[in-house]
Write an enzyme that holds these catalytic residues in place. Structure first.
Site, mmCIF file in Angstrom:
data_model
loop_
_atom_site.group_PDB
_atom_site.id
_atom_site.type_symbol
_atom_site.label_atom_id
_atom_site.label_comp_id
_atom_site.label_asym_id
_atom_site.label_seq_id
_atom_site.Cartn_x
_atom_site.Cartn_y
_atom_site.Cartn_z
ATOM 1 N N GLY A 283 1.096 -1.745 0.113
ATOM 2 C CA GLY A 283 -0.123 -0.462 0.012
ATOM 3 C C GLY A 283 0.816 1.367 0.030
ATOM 4 O O GLY A 283 1.352 1.736 0.383
ATOM 5 N N ARG B 147 0.984 -5.189 -5.441
ATOM 6 C CA ARG B 147 0.894 -6.811 -4.918
ATOM 7 C C ARG B 147 1.763 -7.372 -5.908
ATOM 8 O O ARG B 147 0.177 -8.165 -6.029
ATOM 9 C CB ARG B 147 0.324 -6.373 -3.580
ATOM 10 C CG ARG B 147 -0.443 -5.603 -2.745
ATOM 11 C CD ARG B 147 -1.698 -5.969 -2.085
ATOM 12 N NE ARG B 147 -1.943 -4.174 -1.795
ATOM 13 C CZ ARG B 147 -1.152 -4.181 -0.142
ATOM 14 N NH1 ARG B 147 -0.651 -4.723 0.715
ATOM 15 N NH2 ARG B 147 -1.906 -2.967 -0.055
ATOM 16 N N ASP C 161 5.095 -4.717 6.031
ATOM 17 C CA ASP C 161 5.231 -6.069 6.792
ATOM 18 C C ASP C 161 5.808 -7.006 5.262
ATOM 19 O O ASP C 161 6.252 -8.192 5.672
ATOM 20 C CB ASP C 161 4.543 -6.684 7.522
ATOM 21 C CG ASP C 161 3.028 -6.599 7.259
ATOM 22 O OD1 ASP C 161 2.922 -6.296 6.278
ATOM 23 O OD2 ASP C 161 2.012 -7.032 8.643
ATOM 24 N N THR D 105 4.100 2.426 5.771
ATOM 25 C CA THR D 105 3.127 2.363 5.691
ATOM 26 C C THR D 105 1.913 3.330 6.769
ATOM 27 O O THR D 105 1.975 3.612 8.033
ATOM 28 C CB THR D 105 2.249 0.832 6.143
ATOM 29 O OG1 THR D 105 1.045 0.308 6.579
ATOM 30 C CG2 THR D 105 3.578 0.660 8.183
ATOM 31 N N ASP E 174 -0.392 2.872 9.058
ATOM 32 C CA ASP E 174 -0.797 1.836 9.458
ATOM 33 C C ASP E 174 0.155 1.881 10.939
ATOM 34 O O ASP E 174 -0.572 1.605 12.124
ATOM 35 C CB ASP E 174 -1.333 0.070 9.235
ATOM 36 C CG ASP E 174 -2.183 -0.116 8.077
ATOM 37 O OD1 ASP E 174 -2.991 0.845 8.380
ATOM 38 O OD2 ASP E 174 -1.929 -1.180 7.387
ATOM 39 N N ASP F 182 2.249 0.243 12.311
ATOM 40 C CA ASP F 182 2.129 -1.385 12.730
ATOM 41 C C ASP F 182 2.761 -1.894 13.036
ATOM 42 O O ASP F 182 3.369 -3.520 13.146
ATOM 43 C CB ASP F 182 1.065 -1.935 11.841
ATOM 44 C CG ASP F 182 1.437 -2.577 10.501
ATOM 45 O OD1 ASP F 182 2.375 -1.987 10.270
ATOM 46 O OD2 ASP F 182 0.282 -3.381 10.279
ATOM 47 N N ARG G 70 -5.950 -1.822 9.109
ATOM 48 C CA ARG G 70 -5.857 -3.405 9.096
ATOM 49 C C ARG G 70 -6.466 -3.712 11.233
ATOM 50 O O ARG G 70 -7.607 -3.848 11.183
ATOM 51 C CB ARG G 70 -4.553 -4.265 8.478
ATOM 52 C CG ARG G 70 -4.588 -3.528 6.662
ATOM 53 C CD ARG G 70 -2.709 -3.975 6.953
ATOM 54 N NE ARG G 70 -2.112 -4.496 7.203
ATOM 55 C CZ ARG G 70 -0.687 -5.056 6.987
ATOM 56 N NH1 ARG G 70 -0.262 -5.993 6.483
ATOM 57 N NH2 ARG G 70 0.643 -4.378 8.227
#
Length: 319
Positions: free
Chosen positions: A11, A72, A103, A125, A127, A129, A171
């Site tokens: 992303g 992707r 990741d 990212t 996120d 995360d 996510r």
């Protein structure tokens, strides 16, 4: 080391272009040839290499998305795909590669490193995360996008005396929801790291209404579940009228904040430095405002925890 390459994968995130710019210009400053790989791992397999110059990354530090494009790649997940990618890197005499992504991108980078290609990962990212870094490129911009939306939604929520649920990305993590909820003054923040209790949420809403509160903003991390479903549950239990806004991919785009531009610039330059030092399979991160690096394998095996004290603070300040 003479030739390095850079790609963005997974992303997109605001600030990726600033990181690309830093890799290219830091590399050229160190007398390296820098190649951009278009469309992430797909372009690596399909031999989409471009020789980049200083001017190639002019006027991109403030732009969202990624100049190198992204994708992707299912083929890269296969051994045959990775061997094809490695063959293309060898064909262009690439001595090291910088991978900017999350990741999934790092999992691919680690596999390349095991095949003998020096790789450094830069966490890009929204996120946030990725463990071993306080912030990932794009997170700050995404949070500010959510806050801007909350500010606008509150005006309408107040005018119509509504309970308004705002679903945000992330996510399976609640970092965007928590930080945006706290900064945006949301009455409730629902994140996957903490079990949701709708009875408590409804009790809080009714308590606010009794003291004259005209609106309630509930920020819902997508990892909790559908905000539409949660809104129906709240209506059926309480009889309150709700509205839902799903922000979706507008959180990925837009001009990166100053924080993300600086972070991306520092991380991109550090990635080049690590390659020149002979390092591989390392991820760049930031802790206490200092740039650091850790083993990608260790990062992939770990999980970034939510700040529960911040979550509790959001609850306290929204009474």
């Amino acid at each position: 080391m003479n030739n390095i390459a850079v790609l963005t994968s997974g992303g997109d995130a605001p600030g990726m272009n600033a990181a690309i710019r830093a890799v290219v210009r830091s590399g050229i400053y160190q007398d390296l040839n820098v190649f951009g790989i278009m469309q992430g791992y797909t372009g690596l397999i399909e031999d989409k290499f471009q020789h980049l110059k200083v001017s190639s990354v002019a006027d991109i530090i403030h732009r969202g998305g990624t100049k190198l494009l992204t994708s992707r790649s299912e083929e890269f997940r296969t051994e045959a795909g990775r061997k094809k990618a490695l063959a293309n890197l060898r064909k262009h005499n690439i001595d090291g590669i910088v991978v900017i992504g999350g990741d999934g991108s790092f999992a691919g980078a680690s596999k390349l490193a095991k095949l003998g290609m020096p790789v450094i990962g830069v966490p890009g990212t929204i996120d946030n995360d990725i463990p071993f870094t306080e912030a990932t490129i794009g997170f700050d911009t995404a949070v500010n996008t959510v806050i801007d939306a909350i500010n606008k939604i509150r005006d309408t929520a107040t005018s119509h005396q509504r309970v308004w649920l705002v679903e945000v990305m992330g996510r399976s993590s609640g970092h965007i929801a928590l930080e945006a909820g706290l900064a945006g003054g949301a009455e409730t923040v629902l994140i996957p790291e903490v079990p949701k209790d709708l009875e408590t949420v409804i009790s809080k809403i009714k308590k606010g209404r009794r003291r004259g509160k005209l609106h309630n903003i509930i920020v819902v991390a997508e990892g909790v579940g559908s905000a539409m479903d949660i809104s129906k549950d709240i209506e059926s239990i309480s009889g309150l009228q709700t509205k839902v806004t799903i922000l979706g991919h507008i959180q990925r785009g837009g001009t990166p904040t100053a924080f993300d531009r600086v972070l991306a610039s520092r991380m991109g330059a550090e990635a080049v430095k690590l390659l020149l030092e002979g390092k591989s399979n390392r991820m760049v991160g930031i802790a206490n405002r200092a740039i650091q690096n850790v083993d990608i394998t260790e990062a992939l095996a770990s999980k970034k925890e939510i700040d529960l004290e911040m979550y509790q603070l959001a609850g306290v300040l929204s009474i």
